[in-house]
Design an enzyme around this catalytic site. Structure first.
Site, mmCIF file in Angstrom:
data_model
loop_
_atom_site.group_PDB
_atom_site.id
_atom_site.type_symbol
_atom_site.label_atom_id
_atom_site.label_comp_id
_atom_site.label_asym_id
_atom_site.label_seq_id
_atom_site.Cartn_x
_atom_site.Cartn_y
_atom_site.Cartn_z
ATOM 1 N N SER A 59 28.671 18.070 64.536
ATOM 2 C CA SER A 59 30.407 17.870 65.219
ATOM 3 C C SER A 59 31.359 18.233 64.234
ATOM 4 C CB SER A 59 29.662 16.855 65.514
ATOM 5 O OG SER A 59 31.029 16.358 66.806
ATOM 6 N N ASP A 95 23.772 22.446 74.402
ATOM 7 C CA ASP A 95 25.295 21.567 74.054
ATOM 8 C C ASP A 95 26.361 22.723 74.907
ATOM 9 O OD1 ASP A 95 27.192 20.275 72.597
ATOM 10 O OD2 ASP A 95 26.430 21.241 70.394
ATOM 11 N N HIS A 124 24.420 18.023 73.000
ATOM 12 C CA HIS A 124 25.461 17.376 71.408
ATOM 13 C C HIS A 124 24.571 16.738 70.907
ATOM 14 C CE1 HIS A 124 28.219 18.264 68.637
ATOM 15 N NE2 HIS A 124 28.858 16.760 68.908
#
Lengths: 379, 379
Positions: A156, A319, A352
């Protein structure tokens, strides 16, 4: 305590710069002194060529593995990945993880005391970028006597830092792992961040960032609730919560927290206010929004010309915050420059969050990738 | 004023029930008297067999077409669909649209005065369901002397009402158009609604629903911002806003509203507080969360056995709040019961908002569908 744990770890501090000799930020503003809190796991080898830097995401921190307290079962956020015999094998690698500047876990950020005023920075803290975060990490890496990182990894926003390192200090990065990340946030991701910031700054307890004590808890909780929806896939929400009620099996016909998904988000939102600073949330999400490889380095293909690190990209099928298409864009740009790049989309329902959750699949990939990083010829 | 406008319209009121003879709601609680504000466009034919009921969505109201004020260019929310020569051709059909109960535009809702106390209901207003909304509409339709609706149409939550009508009063519905809707909300959609409610109820200005005057504007604005993200597709956000800055072409390095998408959401959020009541937002989103055909009528296939209306289902390719898969589930259930059902997924980048925006495509489908509704044999 798990046999493969790094065990009890103690955070360390490193300070650089001063009021008189501050760090110059991308904005042109200055910051100093700068304190960095970090942890290490494993041991450096003789020439310190086995160091791997782990970069944390929005709500992460320097505590990536092990325990702080033998009586507290809470482990670091990537403990499943870091330890003896694990993907990041501390028998081989010297692992380092530092809290980002702008954070709220010990590194200099809006909650820190501004030496010029003797009061917390609050909103007088300068905007920091991903580049600034990496610049601060670079000082730490220099301080630790590391001339070249064996690898650097992050998911991320951690992936943003990985990319920034590979572009800014190519000679210092032998390999790089960019997980569930992108070359920039999409408009939708900026939109979610901006709603979170708006919830915080619209909270009267925010007081233009000069709150004392609990601060804008309601705004921060709302921001976190929005975030959590984006971290999970729709499929997972349906499987895990569906339309199930929290406790009763009859509708309440009132406004109590009723559906299981409501209870989950409510809990996540409230719990977050106990461990995170609202101003820090503003600064970090702003840094994420600002990150854009193309703004700093030109179109992706041109930008990636300078990359020398062997790269691994990992995305997750469900995601939707950092979709695979964004990873592919980077992989294509590297490939078109003839760079060695590995890429895999892991099939996962976790959205995610998969980079924190789907450990088994990621572990095999990471340990394989690390063992394949070409050895350096001794000088 | 557009030649095909229905022109100036005046909302009308219909009241039923009383304190002594109230409407009994699904929750078991009662409500009375109940006031319904509505508009009609076009004229009834002799036997009132040309009536079409339009059902509005979360933030809609009874003002679906035409103007209220010759000096105000603001038209009704589906003005592009309703008028002489338009899809809902007012030269042929007698169009009706009523504000839902629980709303804040004139029909009885939390902002109304509770005759028992002489004060606004606020949070003492009973929870109303989609079924209750339809029940109130049924009283209006009876009052208007309509024994059978030629059709009924609605998008999003309006589609919930369409489905409820077709299931609750099959004999009264000749045809039904369920647009960008579903048999129930997904966990993700409940999650977004619950964040919106949480933002409102966490706002100190909410005062447990007993606010006076402006109320929890910040919470309501945040709720609306979250909503707007879900109404548009990621692709549209990228095309329309991308990472474009609002005005400057350089980063501000401060927390002003900076990206164009931020400005858009901020404006939408603030504007909404000028026209919508926060408690009403709580009640209506709760009604949406509660709606579940299977809870009320059993598994879809069994539930749809009783449907006699000719049905049209429309979904939009980029709608991720009410994805096509949810529409298909209903179409399959009707088909497996041998019911006549038309279905089309319209290719559109506009996400959920497409049902309000992609007028041309929808118009052709709606007018075709309406002309194909079998004529009734005269009694």
């Amino acid at each position: 305590m798990d046999r493969n744990s790094v065990g009890i770890v103690t955070p360390q501090k490193f300070t650089f710069g001063s009021l008189e000799d501050p760090m110059v930020l991308e904005s042109g503003r200055t910051l100093g002194p700068v304190e960095i809190v970090y942890e290490t796991y494993g041991q450096p080898n003789a020439d310190r060529s086995n160091a791997i830097l782990i970069c944390h995401a929005l709500s992460g921190n320097h505590h990536a593995a092990g325990y702080h307290d033998p009586h507290d079962p809470q482990t670091g956020w990537w403990d499943t990945m870091i330890g003896p015999g694990k993907a990041f094998d501390t028998n081989r690698y010297w692992m380092i993880c530092a809290n980002i500047i702008g954070g709220c876990k010990g590194s200099t950020g809006p909650v820190s005391i501004d030496p010029a005023t003797g009061k917390p920075y609050g909103l007088t803290f300068p905007i920091v970028t991903i580049g600034d975060m990496v610049e601060a990490q670079k000082r730490l890496i220099d301080h630790l006597g590391i001339t070249r990182l064996y690898s650097i990894a992050g998911g991320s926003m951690g992936g943003f830092q990985v990319l920034e390192w590979a572009l800014r200090y190519p000679q210092m990065v032998r390999s790089a792992m960019c997980i569930a990340s992108a070359a920039r946030l999409s408009a939708q991701a900026i939109a979610f961040n901006s709603v979170g910031r708006s919830a915080i700054t619209r909270d009267p307890e925010w007081r233009e960032g000069a709150y004392d004590g609990k601060g804008p808890e309601h705004g921060l909780a709302t921001a976190r609730m929005v975030g959590h929806i984006t971290y999970l896939s729709e499929m997972l929400l349906d499987t895990k919560f569906g339309r199930r009620l929290q406790s009763a099996n009859r509708l309440s016909y009132n406004f109590t927290t009723e559906f299981a998904i409501e209870g989950y988000l409510d809990h996540k939102g409230s719990a977050f206010t106990q461990r995170f600073d609202a101003n820090s949330y503003l600064y970090i999400t702003k840094a994420m929004d600002y990150f854009d490889i193309s703004r700093s380095y030109g179109p992706l293909k041109e930008a990636f010309v300078s990359v020398t690190a062997r790269c691994l990209f990992v995305s997750y099928s469900s995601d939707w915050l950092f979709p695979t298409s964004q990873t592919k864009e980077m992989v294509r740009a590297l490939l078109s420059n003839g760079k060695p790049v590995s890429f895999i989309e892991i099939d996962s329902p976790y959205g995610h969050d998969a980079f924190l959750v789907e450990v088994e699949k990621l572990s095999r990939i990471v340990s394989g990738f690390l063992s394949g990083v070409p050895q350096e010829v001794a000088a």
